[in-house]
Design a protein around this motif. Structure first.
Motif, PDB file in Angstrom:
ATOM      1  N   ALA A   4      44.128  31.663  33.887  1.00 60.63           N
ATOM      2  CA  ALA A   4      43.481  30.415  34.304  1.00 60.63           C
ATOM      3  C   ALA A   4      43.345  30.344  35.828  1.00 60.63           C
ATOM      4  O   ALA A   4      42.308  29.908  36.352  1.00 60.63           O
ATOM      5  CB  ALA A   4      44.280  29.218  33.789  1.00 60.63           C
ATOM      6  N   LEU A   5      44.368  30.793  36.548  1.00 53.77           N
ATOM      7  CA  LEU A   5      44.318  30.754  38.011  1.00 53.77           C
ATOM      8  C   LEU A   5      43.263  31.702  38.561  1.00 53.77           C
ATOM      9  O   LEU A   5      42.571  31.365  39.531  1.00 53.77           O
ATOM     10  CB  LEU A   5      45.695  31.089  38.587  1.00 53.77           C
ATOM     11  CG  LEU A   5      46.770  30.005  38.430  1.00 53.77           C
ATOM     12  CD1 LEU A   5      48.120  30.516  38.917  1.00 53.77           C
ATOM     13  CD2 LEU A   5      46.372  28.742  39.184  1.00 53.77           C
ATOM     14  N   LEU A   6      43.106  32.881  37.962  1.00 52.41           N
ATOM     15  CA  LEU A   6      42.087  33.827  38.428  1.00 52.41           C
ATOM     16  C   LEU A   6      40.683  33.302  38.169  1.00 52.41           C
ATOM     17  O   LEU A   6      39.789  33.444  39.006  1.00 52.41           O
ATOM     18  CB  LEU A   6      42.291  35.186  37.757  1.00 52.41           C
ATOM     19  CG  LEU A   6      43.469  36.016  38.261  1.00 52.41           C
ATOM     20  CD1 LEU A   6      43.623  37.282  37.441  1.00 52.41           C
ATOM     21  CD2 LEU A   6      43.291  36.364  39.745  1.00 52.41           C
ATOM     22  N   VAL A   7      40.475  32.681  37.015  1.00 49.73           N
ATOM     23  CA  VAL A   7      39.157  32.107  36.723  1.00 49.73           C
ATOM     24  C   VAL A   7      38.878  30.941  37.673  1.00 49.73           C
ATOM     25  O   VAL A   7      37.748  30.777  38.162  1.00 49.73           O
ATOM     26  CB  VAL A   7      39.073  31.649  35.253  1.00 49.73           C
ATOM     27  CG1 VAL A   7      37.750  30.936  34.985  1.00 49.73           C
ATOM     28  CG2 VAL A   7      39.219  32.850  34.323  1.00 49.73           C
ATOM     29  N   LEU A   8      39.902  30.140  37.940  1.00 48.45           N
ATOM     30  CA  LEU A   8      39.752  29.042  38.904  1.00 48.45           C
ATOM     31  C   LEU A   8      39.413  29.589  40.290  1.00 48.45           C
ATOM     32  O   LEU A   8      38.555  29.034  40.998  1.00 48.45           O
ATOM     33  CB  LEU A   8      41.035  28.222  38.954  1.00 48.45           C
ATOM     34  CG  LEU A   8      41.038  27.026  39.929  1.00 48.45           C
ATOM     35  CD1 LEU A   8      39.981  26.012  39.519  1.00 48.45           C
ATOM     36  CD2 LEU A   8      42.419  26.374  39.973  1.00 48.45           C
ATOM     37  N   ALA A   9      40.061  30.679  40.679  1.00 49.66           N
ATOM     38  CA  ALA A   9      39.762  31.299  41.972  1.00 49.66           C
ATOM     39  C   ALA A   9      38.317  31.793  42.001  1.00 49.66           C
ATOM     40  O   ALA A   9      37.619  31.643  43.016  1.00 49.66           O
ATOM     41  CB  ALA A   9      40.723  32.457  42.229  1.00 49.66           C
ATOM     42  N   ALA A  10      37.852  32.386  40.898  1.00 50.38           N
ATOM     43  CA  ALA A  10      36.465  32.858  40.823  1.00 50.38           C
ATOM     44  C   ALA A  10      35.491  31.703  41.006  1.00 50.38           C
ATOM     45  O   ALA A  10      34.477  31.825  41.698  1.00 50.38           O
ATOM     46  CB  ALA A  10      36.223  33.555  39.485  1.00 50.38           C
ATOM     47  N   TRP A  11      35.808  30.564  40.362  1.00 47.72           N
ATOM     48  CA  TRP A  11      34.951  29.390  40.536  1.00 47.72           C
ATOM     49  C   TRP A  11      34.964  28.932  41.998  1.00 47.72           C
ATOM     50  O   TRP A  11      33.908  28.634  42.574  1.00 47.72           O
ATOM     51  CB  TRP A  11      35.438  28.250  39.636  1.00 47.72           C
ATOM     52  CG  TRP A  11      34.705  26.964  39.915  1.00 47.72           C
ATOM     53  CD1 TRP A  11      33.477  26.588  39.463  1.00 47.72           C
ATOM     54  CD2 TRP A  11      35.166  25.903  40.764  1.00 47.72           C
ATOM     55  NE1 TRP A  11      33.134  25.358  39.969  1.00 47.72           N
ATOM     56  CE2 TRP A  11      34.155  24.909  40.768  1.00 47.72           C
ATOM     57  CE3 TRP A  11      36.334  25.692  41.510  1.00 47.72           C
ATOM     58  CZ2 TRP A  11      34.277  23.736  41.492  1.00 47.72           C
ATOM     59  CZ3 TRP A  11      36.452  24.516  42.236  1.00 47.72           C
ATOM     60  CH2 TRP A  11      35.438  23.556  42.225  1.00 47.72           C
ATOM     61  N   GLY A  12      36.138  28.886  42.601  1.00 44.05           N
ATOM     62  CA  GLY A  12      36.230  28.458  43.995  1.00 44.05           C
ATOM     63  C   GLY A  12      35.451  29.370  44.920  1.00 44.05           C
ATOM     64  O   GLY A  12      34.715  28.904  45.811  1.00 44.05           O
TER      65      GLY A  12
END
Length: 398
Positions: A156-164
């Motif tokens: 979840a954190l990596l996908v959130l980072a990708a969005w950011g």
């Protein structure tokens, strides 16, 4: 002359990065395979986990793994760390030479967020440090005691980072930044957890103390993280050559699918090496994930323009498309590029004559219609209307 030197610096760093990455990935895959293939047998030394017999290059090898450490320190010990360090160092310098030095072309997109070169560099470098700290603290938190919870939270954190990153950088820059973040986490796992824990075990052996088993357990957890992240990070690093991967406006979704596809493929091989029942279902997940990536790439930012160029659409003359290309593309894609720092047209593609434009119609459609890869970072500020012109013309030309 300076442009030529920088081009060769870029080439040599890329070559070095590939070489060191092969060495690191090769040793990582080998030891995970070895660990999974160990079997317990009678007569093994005390404190061992298992053994494996292997044959390679005409010779037989007998591998034995200790649960924590042997009773005494061997005279010679091979450390596996420089492959990881050299891969990260060469990759970071490549990031500096290509993406930081050419931030206006490859890292930023002023239509996404207006950033100066130094602002973009500061965000990029800072996020690598912050990402590692967050991941490391997560592993050491109560969540880290449950592998499943840790994996889901990390995903979840990596996908959130990708969005950011996609809200700050160009699609190319965002995809590369996620890869650099994962690569940093992997290399830092080696430098700050795996090797230090191994050194503590060695120090205990030399001092005649019993090593703490938790040290090996923690190092193995980080090693397995590296193993499952290897295939996704390779995809992300190679993606900058493929506009449908980074230039269609779906970076977070594609990153999420790549993480799942890469992890399931590694799970298949890890299970096979361990002698467990073959998880054939992983290939179904992988194929579905790749199909999802392809589907997302078709939903590019100019999908409406592409759809509007079907039967019955108003025709666009070549002269209209030529005007757009000469205005927005030919300053780089010319026999003598006008863009500072370019000694030759990128990839040898020239778009400064009618004949060359016609010859590269397929690439123009891929790079500037089906994706927003070109112009890089929309540096020449091509408009949606101009992309519609290219969509209509390339539809007829192809």
């Amino acid at each position: 002359m300076d442009a030529i030197v920088w081009e060769w610096v870029n080439f040599m760093l890329r070559w070095l990065h590939v070489i060191t990455a092969i060495a690191w990935i090769g040793s990582s895959f080998y030891f995970v395979h070895l660990d999974a293939s160990l079997r317990r047998r009678e007569g093994l030394p005390k404190g061992t986990h298992g053994e494996a017999w292997q044959i390679h290059g005409g010779g037989f090898y007998h591998m034995v793994k200790y649960n924590v450490a042997p009773a005494q320190m061997p005279d010679e010990l091979t450390w596996f760390k420089w492959e990881a360090y050299a891969t990260w160092i060469s990759g970071f310098f490549l990031l500096v030479v290509l993406y930081y030095r050419g931030a206006d072309l490859f890292l930023t997109d002023q239509t996404v967020m207006e950033l100066s070169q130094w602002q973009a560099i500061a965000i990029s470098a800072g996020s690598l440090v912050l990402g590692w700290v967050v991941y490391d603290r997560l592993c050491k938190s109560p969540v880290g005691r449950n592998d499943t919870a840790l994996i889901l939270t990390g995903f979840a954190l990596l996908v959130l980072a990708a969005w950011g990153f996609s809200e700050v950088f160009s699609g190319r820059g965002a995809m590369l930044q996620v890869g650099a973040l994962i690569g940093t986490m992997m290399a830092a796992n080696v430098a700050h957890t795996i090797i230090p824990n191994q050194k503590k075990v060695v120090a205990d052996l030399l001092a005649g103390r019993s090593p703490d088993p938790a040290l090996g357990k923690e190092a193995k957890q980080r090693s397995m993280h590296n193993n499952y992240l290897t295939l996704p990070v390779l995809f992300l690093m190679v993606s900058n050559h493929y506009p449908l991967a980074f230039g269609t406006g779906h970076v977070p979704e594609i990153v999420a699918l790549v993480l799942v596809v890469g992890a399931t493929i590694r799970h298949f091989f890890n299970s096979r090496h361990a002698g467990k029942p073959t998880p054939w279902w992983t290939w179904g997940v992988a194929v579905a994930g790749v199909a999802g990536i392809i589907w997302l790439s078709a939903l590019g930012p100019n999908a409406d323009a592409v759809a509007a160029t079907g039967n019955g659409a108003e025709p666009v003359e070549f002269a209209q498309a030529e005007e757009v290309i000469l205005t927005r593309c030919s300053m780089c894609h010319a026999e003598m590029p006008a863009w500072e720092g370019l000694p030759a047209p990128p990839r040898g593609v020239r778009l400064d004559t009618p004949e060359e434009i016609q010859r590269h119609a397929g690439q123009i459609r891929l790079q500037a219609v089906l994706s927003d890869a070109m112009p890089p970072g929309n540096i020449t500020m091509i408009t949606p209307e101009e992309r519609r012109v290219l969509a209509a013309w390339t539809n007829r030309a192809n």
